[in-house]
Scaffold this motif. Structure first.
Motif, PDB file in Angstrom:
ATOM      1  N   ASP A  72      11.354  27.909  11.706  1.00 36.85           N
ATOM      2  CA  ASP A  72      12.698  27.847  11.014  1.00 36.85           C
ATOM      3  C   ASP A  72      13.482  27.115  11.963  1.00 36.85           C
ATOM      4  OD1 ASP A  72      11.903  28.438   8.483  1.00 36.85           O
ATOM      5  OD2 ASP A  72      12.602  30.494   8.662  1.00 36.85           O
ATOM      6  N   LYS A  73      13.533  27.637  13.421  1.00 36.90           N
ATOM      7  CA  LYS A  73      14.418  27.174  14.238  1.00 36.90           C
ATOM      8  C   LYS A  73      14.060  25.598  14.914  1.00 36.90           C
ATOM      9  CE  LYS A  73      15.536  31.415  16.585  1.00 36.90           C
ATOM     10  NZ  LYS A  73      15.416  32.340  17.793  1.00 36.90           N
TER      11      LYS A  73
ATOM     12  N   ARG B 210      16.851  22.654  14.496  1.00 37.23           N
ATOM     13  CA  ARG B 210      17.105  21.526  15.533  1.00 37.23           C
ATOM     14  C   ARG B 210      16.968  20.078  14.901  1.00 37.23           C
ATOM     15  NH1 ARG B 210      13.428  24.523  19.676  1.00 37.23           N
ATOM     16  NH2 ARG B 210      14.373  26.669  19.815  1.00 37.23           N
ATOM     17  N   LYS B 211      15.770  19.746  14.259  1.00 32.69           N
ATOM     18  CA  LYS B 211      15.676  18.648  13.742  1.00 32.69           C
ATOM     19  C   LYS B 211      16.892  18.053  12.949  1.00 32.69           C
ATOM     20  CE  LYS B 211      10.645  18.819  13.774  1.00 32.69           C
ATOM     21  NZ  LYS B 211       9.349  18.910  13.129  1.00 32.69           N
ATOM     22  N   GLU B 212      17.044  19.173  12.119  1.00 32.51           N
ATOM     23  CA  GLU B 212      18.468  18.734  11.080  1.00 32.51           C
ATOM     24  C   GLU B 212      19.676  18.552  12.219  1.00 32.51           C
ATOM     25  OE1 GLU B 212      18.686  21.802   8.143  1.00 32.51           O
ATOM     26  OE2 GLU B 212      16.796  21.351   7.450  1.00 32.51           O
ATOM     27  N   GLU B 213      19.939  19.223  12.888  1.00 25.21           N
ATOM     28  CA  GLU B 213      21.118  19.061  13.825  1.00 25.21           C
ATOM     29  C   GLU B 213      20.917  17.766  14.406  1.00 25.21           C
ATOM     30  OE1 GLU B 213      21.363  22.404  16.687  1.00 25.21           O
ATOM     31  OE2 GLU B 213      21.842  23.884  15.129  1.00 25.21           O
TER      32      GLU B 213
ATOM     33  N   GLY C 266       7.781  36.474  12.991  1.00 26.24           N
ATOM     34  CA  GLY C 266       8.177  35.692  14.149  1.00 26.24           C
ATOM     35  C   GLY C 266       7.747  34.101  14.322  1.00 26.24           C
ATOM     36  N   MET C 267       6.521  33.718  13.767  1.00 24.82           N
ATOM     37  CA  MET C 267       6.215  32.535  13.446  1.00 24.82           C
ATOM     38  C   MET C 267       6.995  31.927  12.426  1.00 24.82           C
ATOM     39  SD  MET C 267       1.938  32.744  13.735  1.00 24.82           S
ATOM     40  CE  MET C 267       1.636  32.853  11.996  1.00 24.82           C
ATOM     41  N   ALA C 268       7.307  32.251  11.352  1.00 23.80           N
ATOM     42  CA  ALA C 268       8.311  31.749  10.388  1.00 23.80           C
ATOM     43  C   ALA C 268       9.693  31.625  11.054  1.00 23.80           C
ATOM     44  CB  ALA C 268       8.312  32.548   9.143  1.00 23.80           C
TER      45      ALA C 268
END
Length: 80
Positions: A63-64, A68-71, A57-59
Protein backbone atom coordinates in the motif's frame (compact mmCIF):
# COMPACT_ATOMS: atom_id res chain seq x y z
CA UNK A 1 -27.93 -8.32 27.34
CA UNK A 2 -28.00 -11.88 26.06
CA UNK A 3 -24.26 -11.75 25.33
CA UNK A 4 -23.60 -10.59 28.89
CA UNK A 5 -25.63 -13.46 30.36
CA UNK A 6 -23.95 -16.02 28.08
CA UNK A 7 -20.55 -14.60 29.03
CA UNK A 8 -21.27 -14.91 32.75
CA UNK A 9 -22.52 -18.49 32.27
CA UNK A 10 -19.41 -19.47 30.30
CA UNK A 11 -17.07 -17.93 32.87
CA UNK A 12 -18.93 -19.73 35.66
CA UNK A 13 -18.57 -23.02 33.76
CA UNK A 14 -14.87 -22.37 33.29
CA UNK A 15 -14.40 -21.84 37.03
CA UNK A 16 -16.51 -24.93 37.79
CA UNK A 17 -14.50 -27.04 35.34
CA UNK A 18 -11.13 -26.01 36.76
CA UNK A 19 -11.98 -26.26 40.49
CA UNK A 20 -10.77 -29.51 42.04
CA UNK A 21 -13.63 -31.61 43.43
CA UNK A 22 -11.63 -32.35 46.57
CA UNK A 23 -11.40 -28.65 47.40
CA UNK A 24 -15.07 -27.83 47.82
CA UNK A 25 -17.03 -30.99 47.04
CA UNK A 26 -17.89 -30.04 43.48
CA UNK A 27 -16.01 -29.28 40.33
CA UNK A 28 -14.60 -31.20 37.39
CA UNK A 29 -10.88 -30.83 38.22
CA UNK A 30 -9.90 -30.21 34.62
CA UNK A 31 -7.09 -27.86 35.60
CA UNK A 32 -4.36 -30.25 34.41
CA UNK A 33 -6.06 -30.70 31.02
CA UNK A 34 -6.55 -26.95 30.66
CA UNK A 35 -2.85 -26.35 31.30
CA UNK A 36 -1.91 -29.09 28.82
CA UNK A 37 -4.20 -27.51 26.23
CA UNK A 38 -2.66 -24.08 26.78
CA UNK A 39 0.84 -25.51 26.46
CA UNK A 40 -0.06 -27.11 23.14
CA UNK A 41 -2.10 -24.19 21.88
CA UNK A 42 0.44 -21.43 22.58
CA UNK A 43 2.96 -22.38 19.83
CA UNK A 44 0.22 -22.91 17.26
CA UNK A 45 -1.37 -19.58 18.17
CA UNK A 46 2.02 -17.85 17.99
CA UNK A 47 2.70 -19.31 14.53
CA UNK A 48 -0.75 -18.32 13.26
CA UNK A 49 -0.44 -14.81 14.69
CA UNK A 50 3.00 -14.49 13.12
CA UNK A 51 1.65 -15.47 9.70
CA UNK A 52 -1.17 -12.95 9.98
CA UNK A 53 1.32 -10.26 11.01
CA UNK A 54 3.53 -11.10 8.01
CA UNK A 55 0.59 -10.83 5.61
CA UNK A 56 -0.48 -7.53 7.15
CA UNK A 57 3.09 -6.21 6.92
CA UNK A 58 3.41 -7.22 3.27
CA UNK A 59 0.08 -5.60 2.45
CA UNK A 60 1.17 -2.42 4.27
CA UNK A 61 4.41 -2.25 2.27
CA UNK A 62 2.45 -2.77 -0.96
CA UNK A 63 0.00 0.00 0.00
CA UNK A 64 2.85 2.41 0.76
CA UNK A 65 4.42 1.74 -2.64
CA UNK A 66 1.06 2.35 -4.32
CA UNK A 67 0.64 5.62 -2.38
CA UNK A 68 4.10 6.80 -3.46
CA UNK A 69 3.28 6.05 -7.11
CA UNK A 70 0.01 7.97 -6.82
CA UNK A 71 1.78 10.93 -5.17
CA UNK A 72 4.37 11.05 -7.94
CA UNK A 73 1.63 10.86 -10.58
CA UNK A 74 -0.25 13.67 -8.86
CA UNK A 75 2.90 15.82 -8.65
CA UNK A 76 3.67 15.24 -12.34
CA UNK A 77 0.14 16.15 -13.39
CA UNK A 78 0.21 19.27 -11.16
CA UNK A 79 3.47 20.44 -12.77
CA UNK A 80 2.05 20.25 -16.28
Amino acid sequence: MVALIVGVILIAFCVFAVIPASLCGFGLDWSREVIDFLKGFAPVFAAFTGLVALFIGMADIKDKKEARKEEKAAEESAEK
